[in-house]
Scaffold this motif. Structure first.
Motif, PDB file in Angstrom:
ATOM      1  N   ALA A  92       0.848  -1.189   0.000  1.00 62.46           N
ATOM      2  CA  ALA A  92       0.000   0.000   0.000  1.00 62.46           C
ATOM      3  C   ALA A  92       0.886   1.242   0.000  1.00 62.46           C
ATOM      4  O   ALA A  92       2.035   1.198   0.419  1.00 62.46           O
ATOM      5  N   PHE A  93       0.342   2.339  -0.469  1.00 66.40           N
ATOM      6  CA  PHE A  93       1.090   3.597  -0.453  1.00 66.40           C
ATOM      7  C   PHE A  93       0.840   4.278   0.891  1.00 66.40           C
ATOM      8  O   PHE A  93       0.244   5.343   0.972  1.00 66.40           O
ATOM      9  N   LEU A  94       1.312   3.577   1.924  1.00 63.87           N
ATOM     10  CA  LEU A  94       1.089   4.016   3.295  1.00 63.87           C
ATOM     11  C   LEU A  94       2.418   4.021   4.046  1.00 63.87           C
ATOM     12  O   LEU A  94       3.223   3.089   3.924  1.00 63.87           O
ATOM     13  N   ILE A  95       2.621   5.062   4.838  1.00 63.61           N
ATOM     14  CA  ILE A  95       3.744   5.152   5.753  1.00 63.61           C
ATOM     15  C   ILE A  95       3.180   5.056   7.166  1.00 63.61           C
ATOM     16  O   ILE A  95       2.241   5.776   7.522  1.00 63.61           O
ATOM     17  N   GLY A  96       3.734   4.171   7.971  1.00 60.72           N
ATOM     18  CA  GLY A  96       3.268   4.001   9.342  1.00 60.72           C
ATOM     19  C   GLY A  96       4.113   4.811  10.312  1.00 60.72           C
ATOM     20  O   GLY A  96       5.316   4.977  10.119  1.00 60.72           O
ATOM     21  N   LEU A  97       3.474   5.327  11.348  1.00 65.35           N
ATOM     22  CA  LEU A  97       4.165   6.003  12.443  1.00 65.35           C
ATOM     23  C   LEU A  97       3.895   5.197  13.704  1.00 65.35           C
ATOM     24  O   LEU A  97       2.759   5.102  14.164  1.00 65.35           O
ATOM     25  N   VAL A  98       4.942   4.591  14.253  1.00 63.99           N
ATOM     26  CA  VAL A  98       4.803   3.718  15.421  1.00 63.99           C
ATOM     27  C   VAL A  98       5.441   4.409  16.620  1.00 63.99           C
ATOM     28  O   VAL A  98       6.596   4.849  16.548  1.00 63.99           O
ATOM     29  N   PHE A  99       4.700   4.509  17.725  1.00 69.07           N
ATOM     30  CA  PHE A  99       5.227   5.240  18.880  1.00 69.07           C
ATOM     31  C   PHE A  99       4.696   4.680  20.183  1.00 69.07           C
ATOM     32  O   PHE A  99       3.619   4.096  20.240  1.00 69.07           O
ATOM     33  N   ASP A 100       5.497   4.861  21.205  1.00 70.88           N
ATOM     34  CA  ASP A 100       5.113   4.605  22.593  1.00 70.88           C
ATOM     35  C   ASP A 100       5.675   5.780  23.377  1.00 70.88           C
ATOM     36  O   ASP A 100       6.748   5.692  23.966  1.00 70.88           O
ATOM     37  N   ASN A 101       4.998   6.894  23.335  1.00 73.82           N
ATOM     38  CA  ASN A 101       5.519   8.131  23.907  1.00 73.82           C
ATOM     39  C   ASN A 101       4.389   8.848  24.610  1.00 73.82           C
ATOM     40  O   ASN A 101       3.350   9.127  23.990  1.00 73.82           O
ATOM     41  N   GLY A 120       1.968  15.546  -1.634  1.00 72.44           N
ATOM     42  CA  GLY A 120       2.247  15.487  -3.066  1.00 72.44           C
ATOM     43  C   GLY A 120       2.951  14.227  -3.517  1.00 72.44           C
ATOM     44  O   GLY A 120       3.207  14.056  -4.710  1.00 72.44           O
ATOM     45  N   SER A 121       3.242  13.310  -2.582  1.00 72.34           N
ATOM     46  CA  SER A 121       3.979  12.099  -2.946  1.00 72.34           C
ATOM     47  C   SER A 121       3.075  10.937  -3.328  1.00 72.34           C
ATOM     48  O   SER A 121       3.537   9.936  -3.884  1.00 72.34           O
ATOM     49  N   GLY A 122       1.767  11.040  -3.021  1.00 72.29           N
ATOM     50  CA  GLY A 122       0.861   9.923  -3.251  1.00 72.29           C
ATOM     51  C   GLY A 122       0.780   8.974  -2.071  1.00 72.29           C
ATOM     52  O   GLY A 122      -0.019   8.037  -2.086  1.00 72.29           O
ATOM     53  N   PHE A 123       1.578   9.202  -1.029  1.00 71.08           N
ATOM     54  CA  PHE A 123       1.545   8.365   0.161  1.00 71.08           C
ATOM     55  C   PHE A 123       0.662   9.005   1.230  1.00 71.08           C
ATOM     56  O   PHE A 123       0.500  10.225   1.266  1.00 71.08           O
ATOM     57  N   GLU A 124       0.112   8.157   2.090  1.00 70.13           N
ATOM     58  CA  GLU A 124      -0.680   8.620   3.220  1.00 70.13           C
ATOM     59  C   GLU A 124      -0.070   8.081   4.512  1.00 70.13           C
ATOM     60  O   GLU A 124       0.733   7.139   4.494  1.00 70.13           O
ATOM     61  N   LEU A 125      -0.466   8.681   5.629  1.00 69.25           N
ATOM     62  CA  LEU A 125       0.074   8.324   6.938  1.00 69.25           C
ATOM     63  C   LEU A 125      -0.953   7.548   7.752  1.00 69.25           C
ATOM     64  O   LEU A 125      -2.129   7.915   7.800  1.00 69.25           O
ATOM     65  N   VAL A 126      -0.497   6.475   8.382  1.00 64.76           N
ATOM     66  CA  VAL A 126      -1.318   5.767   9.376  1.00 64.76           C
ATOM     67  C   VAL A 126      -0.503   5.692  10.661  1.00 64.76           C
ATOM     68  O   VAL A 126       0.718   5.506  10.621  1.00 64.76           O
ATOM     69  N   GLN A 148      -1.622  -3.808   6.922  1.00 69.26           N
ATOM     70  CA  GLN A 148      -1.704  -2.551   6.182  1.00 69.26           C
ATOM     71  C   GLN A 148      -0.819  -2.550   4.929  1.00 69.26           C
ATOM     72  O   GLN A 148      -0.913  -1.638   4.117  1.00 69.26           O
ATOM     73  N   LYS A 149       0.042  -3.567   4.787  1.00 71.62           N
ATOM     74  CA  LYS A 149       0.986  -3.648   3.660  1.00 71.62           C
ATOM     75  C   LYS A 149       1.800  -2.350   3.546  1.00 71.62           C
ATOM     76  O   LYS A 149       1.879  -1.732   2.479  1.00 71.62           O
ATOM     77  N   LEU A 150       2.376  -1.963   4.664  1.00 71.45           N
ATOM     78  CA  LEU A 150       3.064  -0.675   4.724  1.00 71.45           C
ATOM     79  C   LEU A 150       4.288  -0.644   3.817  1.00 71.45           C
ATOM     80  O   LEU A 150       5.029  -1.623   3.692  1.00 71.45           O
ATOM     81  N   TYR A 151       4.505   0.516   3.233  1.00 68.82           N
ATOM     82  CA  TYR A 151       5.693   0.758   2.420  1.00 68.82           C
ATOM     83  C   TYR A 151       6.897   1.039   3.316  1.00 68.82           C
ATOM     84  O   TYR A 151       8.016   0.636   3.019  1.00 68.82           O
ATOM     85  N   GLY A 152       6.652   1.742   4.414  1.00 65.60           N
ATOM     86  CA  GLY A 152       7.728   2.089   5.325  1.00 65.60           C
ATOM     87  C   GLY A 152       7.180   2.484   6.676  1.00 65.60           C
ATOM     88  O   GLY A 152       5.978   2.743   6.833  1.00 65.60           O
ATOM     89  N   VAL A 153       8.074   2.557   7.672  1.00 63.69           N
ATOM     90  CA  VAL A 153       7.671   2.845   9.044  1.00 63.69           C
ATOM     91  C   VAL A 153       8.642   3.851   9.657  1.00 63.69           C
ATOM     92  O   VAL A 153       9.865   3.677   9.565  1.00 63.69           O
ATOM     93  N   VAL A 154       8.099   4.890  10.288  1.00 65.11           N
ATOM     94  CA  VAL A 154       8.879   5.827  11.081  1.00 65.11           C
ATOM     95  C   VAL A 154       8.788   5.383  12.540  1.00 65.11           C
ATOM     96  O   VAL A 154       7.687   5.233  13.081  1.00 65.11           O
ATOM     97  N   LEU A 155       9.941   5.171  13.162  1.00 62.28           N
ATOM     98  CA  LEU A 155       9.998   4.729  14.557  1.00 62.28           C
ATOM     99  C   LEU A 155      10.422   5.893  15.439  1.00 62.28           C
ATOM    100  O   LEU A 155      11.459   6.512  15.208  1.00 62.28           O
ATOM    101  N   VAL A 156       9.607   6.173  16.453  1.00 55.61           N
ATOM    102  CA  VAL A 156       9.808   7.309  17.353  1.00 55.61           C
ATOM    103  C   VAL A 156      10.283   6.777  18.701  1.00 55.61           C
ATOM    104  O   VAL A 156       9.862   5.698  19.126  1.00 55.61           O
TER     105      VAL A 156
END
Length: 370
Positions: A92-101, A120-126, A148-156
């Motif tokens: 999916a054209f999805l970027i995940g944001l994973v946090f425990d903060n 403007g990139s065509g990606f959305e955030l979950v 979610q078939k994530l494309y990538g994940v940002v780890l906080v």
């Protein structure tokens, strides 16, 4: 006798032969309703594959053709179907944001930064909050990424500090970036904050004002940021010949309530501290409350320093002296790393993206009385 009435004639229904025919749209007419990729291809006189390449930024399409297709998509308001794109690309054209903060404003600012990069990139955030104290939390994140078939994940932080989580994402072949205070991975996956330097800057500033009695409220020990901020503060004091006893250090939870509890414990000491460093702004706000309940004035009786420079720092009265951390920049750069064509970028450790926290001096600090 009255004459018989002639029954009225019934109207004959229109036959197919007599019905008016709607005109067929011209081959080059714009579509009625929502445009599709087939409409764009037909009007541009190119293949559907060419349109797809333009959508995905392929360099295989020549400039004039790219401009023509892009102009048509803009004019007709065409947007790609994310589900169709996901099927075509097996993600999916999805970027995940994973946090425990526990700091809500920090997470909000990270989200703003990620959205800046995705615009403007065509990606959305979950987003996916989690509890890293749960022994099954890595498996929980694995299910989230796969479903979610994530494309990538940002780890906080704090989850960005968990090597098991990073290794799980590697095993799935999923891109990830890590925001942390120290290098934990390849430089091309890291966004560094150098919290230790900032903690030392707080110590040097307060000592330069003439303070000699200090209190420190850290975050949880399992947070690397807490160890770095508090450790830097202690090192900065040590370089100036000052050491803190255990009773002058309180382990907080990065929450307002733990700031109140920490300040209550520190201000009960004899002699009490004349300056307290709280390792985030929410705990610093708790110090204000504890000081007020004891009839102490900030900064006349007690200097207070926080960390993050969240909006709260300017909303407090007096305004809070704090370490300015460009949190939105962290989120933006972490997402940009994921969108890079050559992820992870092969760069030297020194070339990892780095922010430089610095002290923002406001009204909550001054030299001690007497």
């Amino acid at each position: 006798m009255s004459p018989e009435k002639t029954p009225p004639r019934k109207a004959k229904p229109a036959t197919k032969r007599g019905a008016a025919k709607a005109p067929k749209p011209a081959a080059d007419a714009p579509p009625v309703g929502r445009a599709t990729i087939n409409d764009i291809a037909r009007l541009a006189g190119v293949s559907k594959k060419t349109v797809s390449r333009v959508i995905n930024g392929s360099e295989l399409v020549r400039g004039p053709t790219r401009e023509k297709v892009q102009r048509l998509m803009d004019d007709l308001g065409y947007t790609p179907d994310p589900q169709a794109r996901g099927l075509a690309f097996r993600h999916a054209f999805l970027i995940g944001l994973v946090f425990d903060n526990p700091t809500a404003q920090y997470i909000v600012n990270i989200q703003y930064g990620v959205l800046d990069a995705l615009r403007g990139s065509g990606f959305e955030l979950v987003v996916h909050p989690c509890d890293s104290k749960n022994p099954d939390y890595v498996e929980d994140i694995k299910r989230f990424v796969q479903q979610q078939k994530l494309y990538g994940v940002v780890l906080v932080p704090r989850v960005s500090e968990d090597q098991a989580l990073a290794e799980m994402l590697q095993s799935l072949g999923v891109r990830y970036s890590r925001i942390a205070s120290v290098p934990l991975d390849e430089a091309g996956r890291m966004v560094l904050t150098h919290d230790r330097r900032a903690g030392a800057e707080v110590a040097e500033y307060l000592e330069s004002l003439g303070h000699r009695r200090f209190g420190l409220i850290t975050g949880p020990k399992r947070y690397r940021s807490s160890l770095e901020r508090g450790g830097g503060f202690l090192e900065g004091l040590k370089r100036r010949g000052i050491a803190l006893d255990d009773e002058q250090i309180y382990e907080g939870g990065y929450t307002f309530e733990s700031g109140v509890a920490g300040a209550d414990a520190l201000l009960a000491l004899e002699p009490r501290p004349t300056a307290i460093f709280a390792c985030n702004d929410e705990m610093a706000a708790g110090v204000y409350k504890a000081a007020q309940r004891r009839g102490l004035s900030v900064p006349a009786d007690l200097s207070v320093v926080g960390y993050d420079d969240s909006p709260l720092a300017r909303q407090l009265w007096p305004s809070l002296t704090t370490i300015h951390l460009p949190v939105r920049d962290l989120g933006r750069e972490a997402a940009q790393l994921l969108l890079s064509k050559d992820w992870p970028r092969a760069v030297e450790p020194a070339a990892a993206f780095t922010v430089h926290p610095h002290l923002a001096v406001r009204d909550s600090t001054q030299p001690p009385r007497g």
